[in-house]
Design an enzyme around this catalytic site. Structure first.
Site, short mmCIF file in Angstrom:
data_model
loop_
_atom_site.label_atom_id
_atom_site.label_comp_id
_atom_site.label_asym_id
_atom_site.label_seq_id
_atom_site.Cartn_x
_atom_site.Cartn_y
_atom_site.Cartn_z
CD1 TRP A 191 -2.61 1.68 0.83
CD2 TRP A 191 -1.10 2.15 2.23
NE1 TRP A 191 -3.36 3.15 1.01
CE2 TRP A 191 -2.45 3.83 1.57
CE3 TRP A 191 -0.46 2.77 2.35
CZ2 TRP A 191 -2.79 4.87 2.49
CZ3 TRP A 191 -0.32 3.48 3.98
CH2 TRP A 191 -1.23 5.08 3.64
NE ARG A 435 -10.56 1.91 5.01
CZ ARG A 435 -11.07 2.77 4.03
NH1 ARG A 435 -11.91 2.21 3.61
NH2 ARG A 435 -10.81 3.50 4.44
CG ASP A 470 -11.79 2.48 -2.34
OD1 ASP A 470 -11.02 1.44 -2.58
OD2 ASP A 470 -11.42 2.79 -1.49
CG ASP A 538 -5.13 5.38 -1.08
OD1 ASP A 538 -6.14 5.57 -1.96
OD2 ASP A 538 -5.22 4.92 0.09
C1 DGJ Z 1 -9.35 3.47 0.19
C2 DGJ Z 1 -9.02 4.94 -1.03
O1 DGJ Z 1 -8.01 4.27 -1.85
C3 DGJ Z 1 -8.99 6.29 -1.34
O2 DGJ Z 1 -9.13 7.27 -2.24
C4 DGJ Z 1 -10.73 6.66 -0.11
O3 DGJ Z 1 -11.59 6.51 -1.28
C5 DGJ Z 1 -10.59 5.73 1.10
N1 DGJ Z 1 -10.88 4.32 0.26
C6 DGJ Z 1 -11.99 6.02 1.61
O4 DGJ Z 1 -12.12 5.36 2.10
#
Ligand code: DGJ
Length: 773
Positions: A191, A435, A470, A538
């Site tokens: 990540w 998560r 997502d 991210d």
């Molecule tokens: C993970 C994504 O990669 C972020 O951009 C965002 O949308 C979050 N989840 C929201 O929970």
């Protein structure tokens, strides 16, 4: 073009060829690489007196031992001591399988799968059918994509016998090549640092890689490449491989004893076992194979063309994508309608086209602990509901988009209360959370139906033109009551997901879907068949993005990479960087912004306006031009150079960026080998703006009056006024650009400063417009 000439089969693209020669009951792979005039005698393996310790395959094939042959389909446990793409256990417990070639048939067009995503518009496909032990039938399907220089391969197994068999391994292909001493690059990470290139020397033995998280995963992307040791971005022989698949995958290069190496890839066999009942078939994912003698950029061009023209749906392939503002890093879960509308108004003023509402709009979701699985709008946050909000956003002049995470369920949700058994968990064991959430059992048709119904309803409930889909955890505790063989779980789960996507996409072909999985945890060709673009990572830190986008570009074009300009200090690295550099790097992809535009000083708002205007003017070229890597952030003083070139080579944009600034350094001439040598070009940088606070106390050395560089006055001035940086302009022929390169102005190095100095602080960058005169 595919040709069958008695005992020779040729599969040819514009520049590559794959040749097979009949050898007894099997076919030998004669050559895969540059296109040639094949000659059966010259290309066949010569085994005359055999080799010591050989196990001779069959008496009617002389001294042939499988270990010496190049084979697309190997009899198993019959003397081919390399790993084989196919491994089965027959009803009697034996895993020994032999194959006999039956027929080869050429068909026009695409081989269409009903369950898995596939590449569209193949020129032709070839089906090679073999029968084997235990009533098994194997069909090897090859498809050719001439202009992309891609050949795809998949394997279909049918149980034509009377009793069930178990597939232990059913990869998409194996390819035997002569071992000229190659290197292997895989694209690994986690990540936030996704798809960094990992290079290995291909020494003797098995070099395996893949994923086992349930998806294609950020740990190791399914794309990999193999190349001659001296191959560069511009020169040398390079093979590229990928899978049109989003689940657990496996790849391996095995360097064997006889100057050969076997490349193979497909569904991960670890945790896989598939029961094939009489009459049933099993289809492997389609795999992509490509080759270029024009270096790694040449190979990437093939991958990019393949994705652009055969993977991404025709609807979106060349449609320019909107510039969006996403509220995630601006608000996280803490928003209401008023705040969103304020953001949207500011966004409209700077030129944004689409407003995306991220996580937190439904159920009781005020943190990542609750609400997944439910789709009722949180009316406390959004009193006029989604339809009302969309209407108001549209009134401001922006399109409206929304975030969803349909494959998951929170324990604190209505869905979980009603259907706790829909969450994946193994009998008698508390499932582990990721998560704070659980995974829905997509193997079950009723769960698939629920998701399809909910999402279809949601998308019809408001004027939604974009969806961010997502998926924020790996799979664990895998078990589905719908399966009698739990070795089928992972693949059945992915097939369930594909059915959901197929049905939703068919109903909403005009909605732009963007894939996302904790950033770039599911960046693969399978998802790209449904989602034309994917949230690359991210991590929006400019320096990290140079590396992530460089790594991703080996297998995927920039039109698939969603890239946002975010705030500083960056939320993932706490690093500061110039706002102009953040744009320069993000502009080599699908541009978006992810920051609180209402809090920007007026000078930054003007900068955003100028950036967005520039992007709109160059959008077609930046999103769909041919993308080349010139310098890599992993090498050469961390310098990154990327180039996009228009199809007619009349226009290009170059990005030149540095990592950490180093004093007293000259940079390499800007050499641009991908333009037209006879054209005269005008080369001019996009003039950038710099925050004078960047100079710190040094500003007193340049200003006529002394100021407190940390004082209020400096902040007030800096918030409204930015310093315009140097302008560079050249005219040069394409041959100069290709072979000599332009020496850019001297960069700032503490010995002086003028209006020509290229001020390149840490992570500094520039864009250059290159236009044919
Ligand atoms: C993970 C994504 O990669 C972020 O951009 C965002 O949308 C979050 N989840 C929201 O929970």
């Amino acid at each position: 073009m595919i040709k069958i000439d008695d005992d020779l089969i040729s599969l040819e693209t514009e520049n590559t060829g794959y040749y097979l020669g009949k050898r007894g009951n099997l076919w030998e792979t004669l050559h895969y690489g540059a296109k040639i005039h094949p000659d059966r005698l010259a290309l066949t393996e010569k085994i005359d007196s055999g080799y010591g310790t050989d196990v001779v395959y069959r008496e009617d094939m002389g001294k042939d031992a499988l270990l010496h042959l190049s084979l697309d389909l190997s009899p198993t446990h019959k003397g081919d001591y390399r790993q084989t793409a196919l491994d089965v256990t027959l009803a009697n417990g034996s895993s020994v399988c032999d194959w006999t070639f039956v027929s080869a048939q050429i068909n026009e067009g695409t081989w269409q799968s009903e369950e898995l995503p596939f590449a569209h518009e193949a020129e032709q496909h070839l089906v090679m059918t073999y029968t084997g032990t235990g009533g098994l039938q194997v069909d090897l399907v090859y498809s050719v994509f001439p202009e992309a220089d891609v050949i795809t391969r998949r394997m279909i197994l049918t149980n034509a016998g009377q009793v069930s068999v178990i597939l232990n391994r059913a990869l998409s292909y194996q390819l035997d090549l002569p071992n000229y001493g190659y290197q292997l690059s895989t694209f690994t990470g986690a990540w936030a640092p996704e798809r960094h290139e990992s290079v290995r020397d291909l020494t003797n033995g098995r070099h395996a890689f893949g994923s086992s998280t349930g998806t294609s995963s950020h740990y190791c992307n399914p794309f990999f490449m193999i190349y001659q040791e001296d191959a560069t971005e511009e020169t040398g022989a390079v093979y590229g491989f990928n899978l049109i698949y989003s689940g657990n995958h496996f790849g391996q290069v095995e360097v064997g004893p006889y100057q050969k190496m076997r490349v193979m890839a497909g569904i991960q066999d670890d945790g896989f076992s598939w029961t094939l009942e009489p009459g049933q078939s099993f289809e492997s994912p389609e795999a992509m194979l490509t080759f270029s003698k024009a270096g790694k950029n040449g190979m990437s061009q093939n991958c990019h063309n393949f994705v652009k023209h055969h993977i991404v749906s025709k609807n979106w392939a060349s449609k320019e994508r909107p510039i969006l503002l996403n509220n995630w890093e601006a608000t996280y879960f803490d928003f209401n309608q008023r705040k969103l509308l304020k953001l949207a108004k500011e966004a409209k003023e700077v030129g944004i086209e689409l407003f995306v509402l991220d996580d937190g709009w439904f159920g009781q979701r005020n943190s990542d602990t609750d609400g997944l699985g439910d789709y009722d709008v949180n009316l406390k946050k959004l009193p006029s509901g989604l339809a009302g909000l969309a209407k108001q956003i549209n009134k401001i002049g922006l399109d409206f988009g929304i975030w969803i995470e349909p494959e998951m369920v929170s324990v604190k949700s209505k869905l979980y209360q009603e259907h706790p058994d829909w969450a994946v968990s193994a009998p008698g064991i508390e499932p582990s959370l990721g998560r704070h959430q659980l995974v829905l059992d997509l193997c079950r048709p009723e769960v698939q139906d629920y998701i399809i119904e909910q999402i279809n309803q949601l998308l019809s409930s408001a004027n939604i033109s974009y969806v961010k889909w997502d998926m924020n955890r790996h799979l664990s505790d895998i078990f589905s009551p719908s399966l009698s063989n739990q070795g089928q779980f992972y693949h059945s789960w992915v097939k369930g997901l594909y059915r959901i996507l197929r049905e939703i996409m068919a109903k909403h072909p005009d909605i732009l879907f963007e894939g996302c999985s904790n950033g770039g945890n599911r960046f693969d060709l399978g998802m790209l068949c449904y989602f034309p673009q994917i949230w690359t990572s991210d991590n929006t830190d400019v320096y990290e993005r140079m590396k992530i986008q460089t790594g991703t570009s080996y297998g995927y074009p920039q039109s698939t990479m969603s890239c946002h300009v975010s705030d500083v200090p960056n939320h993932q690295t706490l690093r500061n960087s110039p706002i102009e550099s953040r744009f320069d790097v993000a502009s080599f992809g699908i541009l978006g912004y992810e920051l609180d535009v209402t809090k920007l000083p007026s000078a930054d708002k003007k900068i955003l306006q100028a950036q967005i205007a520039y992007y709109k003017e160059h959008r077609k070229l930046l999103q769909f031009g041919s993308f080349y890597r010139l310098l890599s952030p992993f090498k050469m003083a961390e310098q990154t150079r990327w180039l996009v070139v228009a199809e007619d080579k009349g226009q290009a944009v170059l990005m030149d960026a540095i990592g950490r600034s180093q004093p007293n350094q000259e940079s390499l001439p800007v050499r641009l080998p991908y333009l037209e040598v006879d054209y005269l070009y005008d080369i001019c940088n996009r003039q950038e703006q710099l925050d004078i606070r960047q100079f710190g106390s040094l500003m007193n050395a340049a200003l006529p009056v002394k100021v407190n560089h940390q004082g209020l006055a400096v902040h007030v001035v800096a918030d409204h006024y930015r310093m315009t940086l140097e302008k560079e302009n050249y005219q040069a022929y394409g041959d100069l650009l290709a072979h000599a390169g332009i020496k850019l102005n001297q960069a700032f190095t503490a010995t002086g400063f003028s209006d020509k100095t290229r001020l390149m602080p840490d992570y500094g960058a520039r864009l250059y417009d290159i236009i044919k005169k």
